[in-house]
Design a protein around this motif. Structure first.
Motif, PDB file in Angstrom:
ATOM      1  N   UNK A  57       7.843  12.283  -4.337  1.00 42.44           N
ATOM      2  CA  UNK A  57       6.974  11.501  -3.457  1.00 42.44           C
ATOM      3  C   UNK A  57       5.714  11.048  -4.189  1.00 42.44           C
ATOM      4  N   UNK A  58       5.309   9.800  -3.928  1.00 48.78           N
ATOM      5  CA  UNK A  58       4.060   9.272  -4.466  1.00 48.78           C
ATOM      6  C   UNK A  58       3.085   8.865  -3.371  1.00 48.78           C
ATOM      7  N   UNK A  69       9.862   3.926  -5.854  1.00 51.17           N
ATOM      8  CA  UNK A  69      10.601   2.704  -5.513  1.00 51.17           C
ATOM      9  C   UNK A  69      10.593   2.431  -4.007  1.00 51.17           C
ATOM     10  N   UNK A  70       9.886   3.247  -3.249  1.00 51.70           N
ATOM     11  CA  UNK A  70       9.788   3.045  -1.811  1.00 51.70           C
ATOM     12  C   UNK A  70      10.895   3.687  -1.007  1.00 51.70           C
ATOM     13  N   UNK A 107       0.640   2.558  -3.492  1.00 50.87           N
ATOM     14  CA  UNK A 107       0.677   1.128  -3.152  1.00 50.87           C
ATOM     15  C   UNK A 107       1.851   0.458  -3.861  1.00 50.87           C
ATOM     16  N   UNK A 108       2.021   0.756  -5.142  1.00 45.43           N
ATOM     17  CA  UNK A 108       3.163   0.180  -5.881  1.00 45.43           C
ATOM     18  C   UNK A 108       4.489   0.562  -5.229  1.00 45.43           C
ATOM     19  N   UNK A 109       4.646   1.832  -4.850  1.00 40.15           N
ATOM     20  CA  UNK A 109       5.876   2.274  -4.206  1.00 40.15           C
ATOM     21  C   UNK A 109       6.114   1.545  -2.898  1.00 40.15           C
ATOM     22  N   UNK A 110       5.069   1.371  -2.109  1.00 42.84           N
ATOM     23  CA  UNK A 110       5.198   0.664  -0.829  1.00 42.84           C
ATOM     24  C   UNK A 110       5.599  -0.793  -1.056  1.00 42.84           C
ATOM     25  N   UNK A 115       8.056  -1.946   1.993  1.00 39.02           N
ATOM     26  CA  UNK A 115       7.603  -1.279   3.211  1.00 39.02           C
ATOM     27  C   UNK A 115       6.467  -2.045   3.870  1.00 39.02           C
ATOM     28  N   UNK A 116       5.780  -2.865   3.076  1.00 30.33           N
ATOM     29  CA  UNK A 116       4.663  -3.679   3.567  1.00 30.33           C
ATOM     30  C   UNK A 116       4.870  -5.103   3.058  1.00 30.33           C
TER      31      UNK A 116
END
Length: 128
Positions: A57-58, A69-70, A107-110, A115-116
């Protein structure tokens, strides 16, 4: 407690509305809690944070954790009542507010996980 709350008809009515959401305003959290949250005691235990890290998890949105990677990382999902990440991906417009160096990976993962689709942040975070 989560299971008991999910049996309540008012909670069920609210969670049934998740499928109708067209605009979501969310924050993006990092695995490392802010000093304010840590001081208030409003964070997961160090063992829980270690478990999340061990699963890759990030960050989180609505306390639903994800990897770089989200993709969902869900060892604590059974304690949360909120929109799930798969439900969030179905929302037409997801506006996130997040900034600061400790949130860049989240933020990068999202963004990578879609996700956003709108990000409000500060210039230094955007450059990173």
């Amino acid at each position: 407690a989560r299971d008991v709350l999910l049996q309540d008809r008012f909670v069920q009515a609210a969670t049934n509305l998740f499928q109708n959401v067209t605009l979501a305003l969310v924050g993006i959290g990092s695995i490392e809690p802010s000093k304010v949250l840590a001081a208030s005691g409003n964070v997961f235990s160090s063992q829980e944070l270690d478990l999340l890290r061990a699963h890759g998890a990030v960050g989180d949105i609505c306390l639903r954790f994800f990897d770089p990677t989200g993709h969902p990382v869900s060892p604590l999902d059974d304690r949360v009542i909120s929109m799930g990440l798969s439900q969030l991906r179905n929302v037409e417009r997801v506006v996130a507010v997040a900034g600061g160096a400790r949130k860049v990976a989240a933020i990068r993962g999202a963004l990578r996980g879609r996700l956003i689709n709108v990000l409000i942040t500060d210039p230094l975070t955007a450059e990173r």
